[in-house]
Design a protein around this motif. Sequence first.
Motif, PDB file in Angstrom:
ATOM      1  N   TYR A  34       1.003  -1.120   0.078  1.00  0.00           N
ATOM      2  CA  TYR A  34       0.196   0.137  -0.049  1.00  0.00           C
ATOM      3  C   TYR A  34       0.794   1.337   0.068  1.00  0.00           C
ATOM      4  O   TYR A  34       2.024   1.314   0.279  1.00  0.00           O
ATOM      5  CB  TYR A  34      -1.037   0.107   1.268  1.00  0.00           C
ATOM      6  CG  TYR A  34      -0.610   0.891   2.442  1.00  0.00           C
ATOM      7  CD1 TYR A  34      -0.857   2.128   2.660  1.00  0.00           C
ATOM      8  CD2 TYR A  34       0.361   0.148   3.372  1.00  0.00           C
ATOM      9  CE1 TYR A  34      -0.487   2.569   3.736  1.00  0.00           C
ATOM     10  CE2 TYR A  34       0.558   0.745   4.546  1.00  0.00           C
ATOM     11  CZ  TYR A  34       0.058   1.940   4.840  1.00  0.00           C
ATOM     12  OH  TYR A  34       0.567   2.884   6.020  1.00  0.00           O
ATOM     13  N   PRO A  65      -2.445  -4.039  -4.932  1.00  0.00           N
ATOM     14  CA  PRO A  65      -2.057  -2.737  -4.357  1.00  0.00           C
ATOM     15  C   PRO A  65      -3.315  -2.147  -3.778  1.00  0.00           C
ATOM     16  O   PRO A  65      -4.269  -2.599  -4.106  1.00  0.00           O
ATOM     17  CB  PRO A  65      -1.897  -1.769  -5.442  1.00  0.00           C
ATOM     18  CG  PRO A  65      -2.566  -2.399  -6.865  1.00  0.00           C
ATOM     19  CD  PRO A  65      -2.379  -3.895  -6.647  1.00  0.00           C
ATOM     20  N   VAL A  66      -3.109  -1.631  -2.606  1.00  0.00           N
ATOM     21  CA  VAL A  66      -4.204  -0.962  -1.996  1.00  0.00           C
ATOM     22  C   VAL A  66      -3.771   0.451  -1.507  1.00  0.00           C
ATOM     23  O   VAL A  66      -2.705   0.955  -1.413  1.00  0.00           O
ATOM     24  CB  VAL A  66      -4.183  -1.461  -0.481  1.00  0.00           C
ATOM     25  CG1 VAL A  66      -5.270  -0.812   0.670  1.00  0.00           C
ATOM     26  CG2 VAL A  66      -4.536  -2.910  -0.538  1.00  0.00           C
ATOM     27  N   ILE A  67      -4.714   1.369  -1.915  1.00  0.00           N
ATOM     28  CA  ILE A  67      -4.522   2.857  -1.751  1.00  0.00           C
ATOM     29  C   ILE A  67      -5.398   3.430  -0.542  1.00  0.00           C
ATOM     30  O   ILE A  67      -6.339   3.064  -0.359  1.00  0.00           O
ATOM     31  CB  ILE A  67      -5.012   3.755  -3.153  1.00  0.00           C
ATOM     32  CG1 ILE A  67      -4.092   3.156  -4.517  1.00  0.00           C
ATOM     33  CG2 ILE A  67      -4.978   5.181  -2.822  1.00  0.00           C
ATOM     34  CD1 ILE A  67      -2.830   3.598  -4.568  1.00  0.00           C
ATOM     35  N   VAL A  68      -4.664   4.019   0.541  1.00  0.00           N
ATOM     36  CA  VAL A  68      -5.408   4.342   1.545  1.00  0.00           C
ATOM     37  C   VAL A  68      -5.579   6.026   1.167  1.00  0.00           C
ATOM     38  O   VAL A  68      -4.663   6.632   1.336  1.00  0.00           O
ATOM     39  CB  VAL A  68      -4.588   4.315   2.778  1.00  0.00           C
ATOM     40  CG1 VAL A  68      -5.078   5.015   3.918  1.00  0.00           C
ATOM     41  CG2 VAL A  68      -4.444   2.820   3.046  1.00  0.00           C
ATOM     42  N   LEU A 176      -4.164  -2.745   8.105  1.00  0.00           N
ATOM     43  CA  LEU A 176      -3.953  -3.385   6.469  1.00  0.00           C
ATOM     44  C   LEU A 176      -3.434  -4.616   6.759  1.00  0.00           C
ATOM     45  O   LEU A 176      -3.875  -5.560   5.919  1.00  0.00           O
ATOM     46  CB  LEU A 176      -3.185  -2.285   5.663  1.00  0.00           C
ATOM     47  CG  LEU A 176      -4.022  -0.836   5.311  1.00  0.00           C
ATOM     48  CD1 LEU A 176      -3.030  -0.077   4.661  1.00  0.00           C
ATOM     49  CD2 LEU A 176      -5.226  -1.178   4.575  1.00  0.00           C
ATOM     50  N   GLU A 180      -6.369  -6.680   5.294  1.00  0.00           N
ATOM     51  CA  GLU A 180      -6.294  -6.419   3.740  1.00  0.00           C
ATOM     52  C   GLU A 180      -5.089  -7.379   3.305  1.00  0.00           C
ATOM     53  O   GLU A 180      -4.718  -7.359   2.201  1.00  0.00           O
ATOM     54  CB  GLU A 180      -5.917  -5.089   3.192  1.00  0.00           C
ATOM     55  CG  GLU A 180      -7.021  -4.359   3.786  1.00  0.00           C
ATOM     56  CD  GLU A 180      -8.429  -4.234   2.875  1.00  0.00           C
ATOM     57  OE1 GLU A 180      -8.309  -5.130   1.833  1.00  0.00           O
ATOM     58  OE2 GLU A 180      -9.515  -4.028   3.155  1.00  0.00           O
ATOM     59  N   VAL A 182      -2.124  -6.861   3.711  1.00  0.00           N
ATOM     60  CA  VAL A 182      -0.767  -5.995   3.249  1.00  0.00           C
ATOM     61  C   VAL A 182       0.549  -6.214   3.989  1.00  0.00           C
ATOM     62  O   VAL A 182       0.341  -6.309   5.382  1.00  0.00           O
ATOM     63  CB  VAL A 182      -1.173  -4.594   3.352  1.00  0.00           C
ATOM     64  CG1 VAL A 182      -0.173  -3.716   3.155  1.00  0.00           C
ATOM     65  CG2 VAL A 182      -2.563  -4.136   2.338  1.00  0.00           C
ATOM     66  N   GLN A 185       4.508  -1.617   2.887  1.00  0.00           N
ATOM     67  CA  GLN A 185       4.273  -0.242   2.698  1.00  0.00           C
ATOM     68  C   GLN A 185       5.396   0.638   1.728  1.00  0.00           C
ATOM     69  O   GLN A 185       6.701   0.423   1.740  1.00  0.00           O
ATOM     70  CB  GLN A 185       4.180   0.744   4.018  1.00  0.00           C
ATOM     71  CG  GLN A 185       3.790   2.138   3.761  1.00  0.00           C
ATOM     72  CD  GLN A 185       3.812   2.607   5.055  1.00  0.00           C
ATOM     73  OE1 GLN A 185       3.438   4.029   4.995  1.00  0.00           O
ATOM     74  NE2 GLN A 185       3.697   2.230   6.085  1.00  0.00           N
TER      75      GLN A 185
END
Length: 418
Positions: A34, A65-68, A176, A180, A182, A185
């Motif tokens: 992320y 991918p994770v966008i915060v 995350l 998620e 994750v 980072q």
Amino acid sequence: MDIIEDLKWRGAINQATDQEGLEKLIHDKKIGLYCGVDPTGDSLHIGHLIPFMLLKRFQLAGHHPVIVIGGGTGAIGDPSGKKSERVLQTMDQVKHNEKCLTDQMTKLFGTDNFTIVNNRDWLGKLSLLDFLRDYGKLFNVNTMIHKEIVASRLEVGISFTEFTYQILQSIDFLHLYQHENVQLQIGGADQWGNITDGIDLIHKVEGAKAQAYGLTIPLMLKADGTKFGKTAGGAVWLDPKKTSPYEFYQFWINQDDRDVIKYLKYFTFLSHEEIDDLAEKVKKEPWKREAQRRLAEEVTKFVHGEEGLKEAQRITKSLFSGDIADLTADEIEQGMKNMPSAEVSGEKKNIVLWLVDDTKFEPSRRQARQDITNGAIRINGEKVTDVDAEIDPASHFDGKFVVVRKGKKHYFLARVTK
């Protein structure tokens, strides 16, 4: 070549917490990773693209991918490198910015194998007592005040609100990791302290063997030592209403020979072979600017799509050739936004008087007549050689503009007032 080796080749790795461990992890399985962005504005700029390009490369390699979107952290503001406190935004403004950034990220990453989350969803549920008991106890103040960003603010002062930002970002990573999947980072070089704080928190909560990693990207500087992404007109935005596709395209096509290969590595998905070939062309045929053209095409297409690229190329070609008659009023506005201009009325008028009195484009009537009879003046793309000709501002571009061209490169935009 695996993705870490590719990132090394592109010069995209500044620091990694455990590069060997990370390489082994992503060799064995697909991971979640992320990067966060706070909704301090309603558009991202090209500086934000740098870490997001890494996320996109991981996505193309099959990782998730994770966008915060920092609806929680953005409500209080991070200390960043500024010497003063951020002005807090209203919650209505924060929510508006969240939506705008979410739309931009979805455009870049699509909807497959990609997640957008908002940290207000979990940070907003924390009570003050929960925050202090569950997390405050796990952070040492002596360590926190020596973080580079915080330390730089101690002389002038920093509020408790901004001081606790690093704890909130650490909670993001932990959440995350737990919800998620994750394990990595990604952030700018200035985020190293916050990233390592998050990893430490994960280890304290989940155990020392928890696999969590951090990766930062180098500070992007131009060959002349100045910061990348800034122009005389300010930031280059991803929002086409703030920076048009034409302006965006022109930013990239005007890059220095000394920087263009670095930017091709960072901002495009071209293969190593293609970039090496373009590097040779920069050395042998720099005047052709083929590398810059390819850079502008690739990044404009990534951000604005095929239609945005075609629009930018169409305006560029028309302004270069002078054949502007078929451009729309919107395209004229884009292409000539930063060119000399003046406001004129919508009344018809003799060309000589109009060029001298209305626009001040020509210094005198004698000079205006001379330039017209010599064929140096074009109005809306058409050569005018008759000094008795009449200008009709309503005849082109929806009656909004009259475009004057003198010689090959000297353009002037007359904006028609109603």
